[in-house]
Each structure stands twice: as structure tokens, then as C-alpha cells.
Design an enzyme around this catalytic site. Structure first.
Site, mmCIF file in Angstrom:
data_model
loop_
_atom_site.group_PDB
_atom_site.id
_atom_site.type_symbol
_atom_site.label_atom_id
_atom_site.label_comp_id
_atom_site.label_asym_id
_atom_site.label_seq_id
_atom_site.Cartn_x
_atom_site.Cartn_y
_atom_site.Cartn_z
ATOM 1 N N VAL A 1 15.726 40.309 78.855
ATOM 2 C CA VAL A 1 15.452 41.720 78.536
ATOM 3 C C VAL A 1 16.739 42.522 78.339
ATOM 4 C CG1 VAL A 1 13.247 41.740 79.774
ATOM 5 C CG2 VAL A 1 15.303 42.572 80.941
ATOM 6 N N LYS A 2 17.875 41.948 78.674
ATOM 7 C CA LYS A 2 19.144 42.690 78.621
ATOM 8 C C LYS A 2 19.746 42.617 77.210
ATOM 9 C CE LYS A 2 18.470 43.756 82.869
ATOM 10 N NZ LYS A 2 18.812 43.016 84.073
#
Ligand SMILES: *Cc1c(COP(=O)(O)O)cnc(C)c1O
Length: 409
Positions: free
Chosen positions: A197-198
């Protein structure tokens, strides 16, 4: 589960037929090729790609040294170890963060102390840090929430005055800047995460960057069993096979194929960041004149990396609470989230605070009422570079639809 009330509000056809997640990685053919090459090579772990990835990230953020880890959490653990955090010490962090920002303090047997947030930036408030400093405080772990940098000048001033080590949890802030300087070169240590998700991903992965050679040596030792292989650093020497265990370290290494993915992803980072900023700007434009919601305030000292887009509801203008809006957006097939449930209200930390009354200097039983107030109002909207313009339009349409139906008339 979506309640009947929410479905009635949603009414008829949802804005989208298919579910849009709040975050998703971007992995293309180039990335797959890079991983493939390593899988066919001699090295799966601790080969040439890990140091190459470390060099590239260090160069990107403007730091001297970088040490890759198997996750951002492991990297935070390594940073706390290198800082010498130990039982009896206290470390100050924000409650408005992911569990790892405080868990890493507990890994070292030290006590996390939660300092409340600033209600404009939602970042840790330096005045609240100051209130919580005691003779036992050793470390401060500010988190650049959503990718907007903390007030680092104020934090560094406190650190100088009280001899504290600053470890930035920059899991949200790869590519962000503070006063024109990139996050990663500004504090004692800075930690990044490469979770999918980063900003860029290695599957699981993390990194600590630092300008301090001593921290760098401790980080390397900690990552790999506490083992030393450099003869100059050894206490003894038995022959060419010899290595030496000098501490009880972990196996927190990143694999070479993960590093290859990271190198390939890093080439796209500036493009990813530009797209994130573009989407955030479109959300801002769409929601800035809706009195029922507040768009994320941006402090002029920072340039956000826009890991998250957090919309705050003005509950006094709505007939319903956050949960209702959240479920109604889910019913529209929009993958919303809440970042975060304040750490101090989780059972583990509540227990810890209650069993160590000395770690909270507040008279009030809550160490962070502002974080709790914010928590009741926030919703994170989907934000990731692979979102199409159509996806962005769907999110805007869904928010407008739900808010229009639940606002006070
Ligand atoms: C993602 C994240 C971490 C931990 O990273 P992992 O790589 O998932 O271990 C730590 N702190 C914050 C604020 C994060 O968002």
C-alpha cells in the site's frame, strides 16, 4: 456488514459495479523482469541487489547510509535497537498511527508515551511532546501522517534540549519534503516501508536511512543475527571460516529478488508521486466547497507524499455518524478505510497505560483526547497511482451521493 438503513440511503444502483480498493500496488512488466533475473541468478538472498537498492534509496533521500530490512516494522525495531532504547526508557510517539510505531518501542522493553496531535495537520504536536518529556525519555518517533511532514524544526529543538534521539517513522513519506529538503536526511534515523500500500513496494520490506556511521553498524549487526564478518571488528580470529556473534540479533534480511523489485519500483517513484498529488488535487477541488466535509489541511512547510487522502466529516452537519457514511460508501463499492484507531484506545495500550500511571503525565485519563476526537470523524478515500480518472470520478460521485442524502436539511 452493511445495514438495511445504509442500503436504503445508497438506494438502487451503486456508483460502481466493481469494488475499488483504497490502495493497490503498481507492478508492471519491467518489475517482473527485474525479479525474474534475480530468480535465475546465484543469489536469492543477500546478493548484490540489496546493497544496490540501499544505495539508490540513500541517494534518493540524501542520506549517507541505508540498511534494508524484511519489513518496515523490522526496520523500526532495528532503529530502536540502534538508538539503544532499553527497559526503563520512555519513547514518545503519536497515537494516530499504525501499531508498529509503538510496538517497536515495546520490542525493546521500553514504554511508549503518546503525545496528542495537532488538529490542523493531524501530526504529533511538539508542545504535547514537550509536556511528556521526563528524565527517562530517550527517543521520539514522529510519524509523517498521510505523507505530510511533522514540525521537524520544533521536534529537533526539543531533541537538542533534552538529548533525545529522533527516529522518523516515514512509512507514509517516501518522497515527501520539509522546508524544501527531502524526508530521510533530516533526523538521526528515518524509517521507510515497502508494503504494497506504500509508495513503492518490495512485497514486504523496509529501510532505515541515517548519516550516523555508528547507527549504521548497529543496524547491520541487528539485521543479521548479531554476526560480525569484518575482521577489523572481531574480538578473535580462528581462520577464514570465522565469524563472530557479538549480540543476539535477528534475521531481518531482505531478499535479493525483493531488492530488485525495489530498484525497479524506485525508478517509477517520481511518476507515482506526481499521480498521487494529481488525484489529491482533484479530491480537494471536488470537496473544498462541501461544508459537510473538511479536506486535508496542508502546512506550507511541507510537500506531502500523499500516502493517504483523509476526509474529515463535519458531524454536526450530518444526520448520521462516521460509521454510517463509511458503510454507505462501501455499499457504493468504494473501498474506504479509517487511519487510524488511536493506539492508546486499543486494549493492549490501554492496559499498558493503566498499569504504568507514571508514563502519562496528564491529569486527564486520556493522554490524547484530540486524536480520539479526530478518530470519530475520519475516512480515508482510495488513493493510489494506478487509479484511472474514471475511478477518481466514481469516488467523488459516491461521496457526493452519500453526503447529499445524509446531510442536515
Ligand atoms: C506501514 C507502516 C508501518 C510498518 O510497515 P510494514 O512494512 O508493514 O511493517 C509502520 N508505520 C506506519 C505509520 C505505517 O503506515
Amino acid at each position: 456488514m452493511v445495514s438495511a438503513d445504509v442500503l436504503a440511503i445508497a438506494g438502487g444502483k451503486p456508483v460502481r459495479d466493481t469494488f475499488l480498493p483504497y490502495a493497490r500496488q503498481w507492478v508492471d512488466e519491467e518489475d517482473i523482469q527485474a525479479v525474474n533475473e534475480v530468480l535465475r541468478s546465484d543469489w536469492l538472498t543477500t546478493g548484490p541487489k540489496v546493497p544496490e537498492f540501499e544505495e539508490r534509496v540513500a541517494e534518493y533521500v540524501g542520506a549517507k547510509y541505508a540498511v534494508a530490512f524484511s519489513s518496515g516494522t523490522a526496520a523500526l525495531h532495528g532503529a530502536c535497537f540502534a538508538a539503544g532504547l532499553a527497559r526503563g526508557d520512555e519513547a514518545i510517539t503519536t497515537p494516530m498511527t499504525f501499531a508498529a510505531s509503538a510496538n517497536c518501542i515495546r520490542f525493546m522493553g521500553a514504554l511508549p508515551v503518546f503525545a496528542d496531535i495537532d488538529l490542523k495537520t493531524y501530526n504529533i504536536d511538539p508542545a504535547e511532546i514537550a509536556k511528556n518529556i521526563t528524565g527517562d525519555t530517550k527517543v521520539v518517533i514522529p510519524v509523517h501522517y498521510t505523507g505530510q511532514s511533522c514540525d521537524l524544526d520544533a521536534i529537533h529543538k526539543l531533541a537538542r534540549e533534552h538529548d533525545l534521539i529522533v527516529i522518523e517513522d516515514a512509512a507514509h513519506a517516501l518522497g515527501a519534503a520539509y522546508k524544501g529538503r527531502r524526508i530521510g536526511a533530516l533526523s538521526d534515523m528515518t524509517v521507510f516501508s515497502f508494503h504494497p500500500v506504500k509508495h513503492i513496494t518490495t512485497g514486504e520490506g523496509g529501510m532505515v536511512v541515517t548519516d550516523n556511521q555508528e547507527y549504521y553498524e548497529w543496524l547491520k549487526l541487528f539485521r543479521s543475527h548479531g554476526i560480525v564478518r569484518d575482521r577489523d571488528e572481531m574480538v578473535d580470529y580462528h581462520g577464514p571460516w570465522y565469524y563472530e556473534v557479538q549480540d543476539a540479533g535477528y534475521n531481518y534480511r531482505m531478499t535479493d529478488f525483493q531488492a530488485a523489485l525495489g530498484i525497479s519500483q524506485l525508478k517509477k517513484l517520481d511518476r507515482f508521486l506526481a499521480r498521487r498529488r494529481e488525484i489529491a488535487a482533484r479530491y480537494n477541488e471536488a470537496f473544498k466547497d462541501m461544508p459537510e466535509v473538511e479536506i486535508p489541511y496542508q502546512h506550507p512547510d511541507g510537500e506531502s507524499a500523499w500516502h493517504l487522502y483523509v476526509l474529515a466529516l463535519n458531524l454536526d452537519r450530518l444526520q448520521v455518524n462516521r460509521r454510517f457514511v463509511y458503510e454507505a460508501l462501501c455499499a457504493e463499492n468504494i473501498g474506504v478505510q479509517v487511519h487510524y484507531i488511536p493506539l492508546h484506545i486499543h486494549p493492549y495500550y490501554k492496559w499498558l497505560i493503566n498499569s504504568n500511571p507514571n508514563i502519562c503525565t496528564f491529569e486527564d485519563p486520556s493522554p490524547a483526547p484530540r486524536a480520539e476526537e479526530l478518530y470519530r470523524r475520519i475516512i480515508s478515500l482510495p488513493l493510489f497511482p494506478a487509479m484511472s480518472d474514471r475511478d477518481v470520478d466514481d469516488v467523488i460521485a459516491a461521496v457526493r451521493k452519500v453526503i447529499t442524502r445524509v446531510r442536515k436539511k
